[in-house]
Enzyme design. Structure first.
Site, mmCIF file in Angstrom:
data_model
loop_
_atom_site.group_PDB
_atom_site.id
_atom_site.type_symbol
_atom_site.label_atom_id
_atom_site.label_comp_id
_atom_site.label_asym_id
_atom_site.label_seq_id
_atom_site.Cartn_x
_atom_site.Cartn_y
_atom_site.Cartn_z
ATOM 1 N N CYS A 186 0.899 -1.355 -0.091
ATOM 2 C CA CYS A 186 0.009 0.085 0.064
ATOM 3 C C CYS A 186 0.848 1.297 -0.011
ATOM 4 O O CYS A 186 1.609 1.513 -0.971
ATOM 5 C CB CYS A 186 -0.941 -0.037 1.327
ATOM 6 S SG CYS A 186 -2.441 1.137 0.927
ATOM 7 N N HIS A 204 -3.640 -4.724 0.140
ATOM 8 C CA HIS A 204 -3.359 -5.383 1.368
ATOM 9 C C HIS A 204 -3.364 -6.868 1.510
ATOM 10 O O HIS A 204 -4.377 -7.386 1.588
ATOM 11 C CB HIS A 204 -4.053 -4.874 2.453
ATOM 12 C CG HIS A 204 -3.970 -3.290 2.793
ATOM 13 N ND1 HIS A 204 -3.153 -3.035 3.543
ATOM 14 C CD2 HIS A 204 -4.640 -2.203 2.344
ATOM 15 C CE1 HIS A 204 -2.695 -1.620 3.713
ATOM 16 N NE2 HIS A 204 -3.960 -1.060 2.846
ATOM 17 N N GLU A 250 -2.508 -8.751 3.420
ATOM 18 C CA GLU A 250 -2.841 -9.299 4.790
ATOM 19 C C GLU A 250 -4.229 -9.205 4.944
ATOM 20 O O GLU A 250 -4.623 -9.846 5.879
ATOM 21 C CB GLU A 250 -2.101 -8.722 5.939
ATOM 22 C CG GLU A 250 -2.432 -6.972 6.133
ATOM 23 C CD GLU A 250 -2.128 -6.124 5.217
ATOM 24 O OE1 GLU A 250 -1.442 -6.563 3.890
ATOM 25 O OE2 GLU A 250 -1.947 -4.921 5.421
#
Lengths: 197, 259
Positions: free
Chosen positions: A77, A178, A180
């Protein structure tokens, strides 16, 4: 494996740690140049604003350290945007691993900014995308973007703009989304970064 | 293309989910983490947790729960309820929440939105608005709506569209719009209000309140121009299951994430 997460003032490091832990990996959060240099993998996360983040990195001397790392390095990001040459966000000179500038979304009124939510990535055959299924949805939250360039290995469309959602040059990788927070797709990409590149 | 999002909402009291949630294969239906994992597997695009804990002492329980949720699920989640101070927000974000939602607190002191957006970034500040019809606000032949606070019990005298615009201009990153008129009635979302709010602000709008059928979701995404739709009991009680809902919506031309 020795994984380092770059410690700086752009948050949400815990989400990255949690995702790595689900994959069976532990990571060290550090801003120590020696630890960063010695790591097998370096992850550079980021939620925040470009000029504040760059000012912090410079103050700590981390800009030079990160630029000269040789092991596989993944910016996420804002982390990815800081790897461009320059960001239009408060006109900020950045780290310059990728040969491209980061610019602001200028879109017709019906397109909301930030570009927030799940969108698809069109990928090339980079090993970062190994073992992905056909459906490649990832979670994005951003108001600036890196245009498509020579180093683009994955792209995404929003409001008629096709931008770089994944970049790769030498040991440097960047994801605009993202991983994650991108469910199975994100975990596969993180796993590939640790095991396939 | 950016997908429309489906968001189940879970009420949490003292660290456990409330309402008689009936999910297949759960060892403990009150275990918020297990439920969150199940929803994540079944294709929820995001989750929202509302802390309805009555006492301040038990707030810590919610933070522990937020940490555990972050440990276990790999999709974004928002937490709300009982947030009073910037430190509350910092603690929840540090625990791994992606966004926080504020409601009464923002109405009481709008500058809270500016402060939170500046310190933590707009992307994690969701402004929740509870709306009720009020004919006193009717204008130019359009229905007027009033902002309510304290769980929809207290009127504020503030008109909904103007408040949404203010929240947007102060730096909110998303609007969670709940029609108290439609909530729990299962007769459809407040489509007209959602469209007006969505057109008035440049940030995503999550529609909430009134989902009863799959067609209601189609309406709110097309006519209502919602970016996301939130619902609770219809998902918890399997009146609508998310995988079928997403297939239905995709068949009706709405972009949905596939897993």
């Amino acid at each position: 494996m020795n994984i380092a997460i770059v410690k700086y003032n752009a948050g949400n490091i815990r989400s990255v740690l949690c995702a790595l832990s689900r994959l069976g990996y532990e990571a060290k959060v550090t801003d120590d140049p020696k630890e960063l240099n010695e790591a097998d993998r370096v992850i550079f996360p980021g939620v925040g604003e470009a000029s504040t983040a760059m000012a912090y990195l410079k103050e700590k001397g981390l800009d030079e350290v990160l630029r000269n790392l040789k092991q596989p390095f993944l910016g996420i990001c804002l982390g990815m945007q800081l790897m461009s040459k320059f960001s239009e966000e408060h006109d900020t000179p950045c780290l310059g691993m990728f040969d491209v500038d980061c610019v602001k979304f200028v879109l017709p009124k019906e397109y909301k900014i930030p570009h927030m939510g799940w969108n698809t990535i069109t990928c090339n055959d980079d090993s970062l995308f190994a073992n992905l299924k056909e459906e490649r949805w990832a979670y994005f939250v951003h108001s600036y973007y890196v245009p498509k360039c020579e180093q683009t290995i994955g792209s995404t469309e929003y409001g008629g703009i096709e931008f770089s959602s994944v970049l790769h040059k030498d040991n440097f990788y960047g994801c605009q989304f993202h991983p994650e927070k991108s469910g199975d797709v994100g975990e596969t990409i993180l796993k590939n970064f640790l095991e396939e590149v | 293309m950016l997908a429309k999002r489906i968001i189940p909402c879970l009420d949490v009291r003292d660290g456990r989910t409330v309402k008689g949630i009936n999910f297949i294969n759960l060892r403990d239906a009150g275990d918020a983490v297990e439920l969150a994992e199940a929803y994540s597997r079944y294709g929820a695009d995001e989750l929202t947790f509302l802390d309805i804990t009555a006492t301040v002492e038990n707030r810590g329980t919610f933070r522990t729960l937020v940490r555990s949720i972050a440990d276990h699920i790999g999709i974004p989640f928002t937490v709300g309820g009982g947030i009073r101070t910037e430190d509350d927000v910092a603690a929840l974000l540090d625990s791994g929440a992606d966004k926080i939602s504020i409601n009464s607190q923002a109405v009481a002191k709008a500058s809270v939105i500016d402060d939170l957006a500046l310190r933590f970034g707009s992307q994690c500040v969701v402004c929740a608005i509870d709306a009720r019809r009020n004919p006193a606000f009717d204008k130019d032949g359009q229905d007027g709506w009033e902002v309510y606070v304290h769980g929809g019990r207290k009127s504020t005298g503030i008109e909904v569209i103007s408040w949404a615009k203010e929240a947007y201009s102060r730096g909110a990153g998303e609007i969670l719009l709940t029609s108290m008129e439609h909530d729990g009635v299962k007769q459809g979302f407040a489509v007209d209000l959602t469209r007006r709010v969505s057109e008035a602000v440049g940030i995503p709008v999550i529609a909430s309140g009134g989902a009863g059928t799959m067609e209601h979701f189609t309406e709110v995404f097309t006519e209502g121009k919602a970016d996301a739709a939130l619902a609770a009991s219809i998902f918890h009680f399997h009146e609508i299951d998310i995988p079928e809902l997403k297939i239905f919506l995709a068949q009706h031309g709405i972009t949905m994430r596939k897993q």
